[in-house]
Scaffold this motif. Sequence first.
Motif, short mmCIF file in Angstrom:
data_model
loop_
_atom_site.label_atom_id
_atom_site.label_comp_id
_atom_site.label_asym_id
_atom_site.label_seq_id
_atom_site.Cartn_x
_atom_site.Cartn_y
_atom_site.Cartn_z
N LEU A 163 0.85 -1.18 0.00
CA LEU A 163 0.00 0.00 0.00
C LEU A 163 0.89 1.24 0.00
O LEU A 163 1.99 1.21 0.55
N THR A 164 0.41 2.31 -0.60
CA THR A 164 1.21 3.53 -0.66
C THR A 164 0.42 4.71 -0.09
O THR A 164 -0.81 4.74 -0.12
N SER A 198 8.70 6.74 -2.58
CA SER A 198 9.85 5.85 -2.41
C SER A 198 9.79 4.63 -3.32
O SER A 198 10.66 3.78 -3.24
N VAL A 199 8.77 4.54 -4.16
CA VAL A 199 8.67 3.42 -5.10
C VAL A 199 8.63 3.96 -6.52
O VAL A 199 8.12 5.05 -6.77
N LEU A 200 9.17 3.18 -7.44
CA LEU A 200 9.18 3.60 -8.84
C LEU A 200 7.80 3.47 -9.48
O LEU A 200 7.40 4.28 -10.31
N ALA A 201 7.09 2.40 -9.12
CA ALA A 201 5.76 2.18 -9.68
C ALA A 201 4.95 1.38 -8.68
O ALA A 201 5.49 0.57 -7.93
N ALA A 202 3.66 1.63 -8.66
CA ALA A 202 2.76 0.91 -7.76
C ALA A 202 1.37 0.87 -8.36
O ALA A 202 0.97 1.76 -9.10
N ASP A 203 0.63 -0.17 -8.00
CA ASP A 203 -0.75 -0.31 -8.43
C ASP A 203 -1.57 0.80 -7.79
O ASP A 203 -1.58 0.94 -6.57
N PRO A 204 -2.27 1.61 -8.59
CA PRO A 204 -3.06 2.71 -8.02
C PRO A 204 -4.11 2.24 -7.01
O PRO A 204 -4.48 3.00 -6.12
#
Length: 195
Positions: A28-29, A153-159
């Motif tokens: 989770l972001t 802090s992450v390059l890509a993540a699931d929205p």
Amino acid sequence: MKTLLKLSAAAALLAAASAPAFAAGTVLTVDFGRVFSDSAAAKSGNTQLHAKYDTQLQQRNTAFTTAAQSYQTQVNAIRAAAKPGVQPAQAAVTAANQAGERAQAAQEALNQLDQEVQTVGRYVQSQIVDKVGPIAEQIRVERKADVVVPKGSVLAADPSGDVTALVIQRLDASFPNPSIALPQQQAAPAAGGGR
């Protein structure tokens, strides 16, 4: 040689086996940029900062500008009166030096206040971060996620893993008003009251 190949193959298998385990976890972001701009605590902190410091900053900026202009006027007068081979009048040099000292003192006072504003702003943000931690942990448990990380802090993540809106909603309910009094400022009146 065969032993080295076997070790290399074993290392490759271990790497392949561990990679899917991490990738299968739920991440989770939280977008702290939004938390620091959209939450009630951030808005309250900004409002308090403006209420406390805007007038002081304007006054100190005006004092600096006035002192700097006075210094420049003194310097320009010395230059205009300068004649080749003739030293400027000592009174004019002294006045210019004093004007320069006043301008420097005004700039230092402005810088000091600006530094205080920056420090208080960071303190407001640290209070928000302190409150977001337990909220993020609660959401992580509810969603059965492995980790909650700052979005930056992450390059890509699931929205679909972005829980910023939920974090802001819960933060607004539990912590709408941070303090702009630094901890040492809060402790100082208590220490003085015991005399």
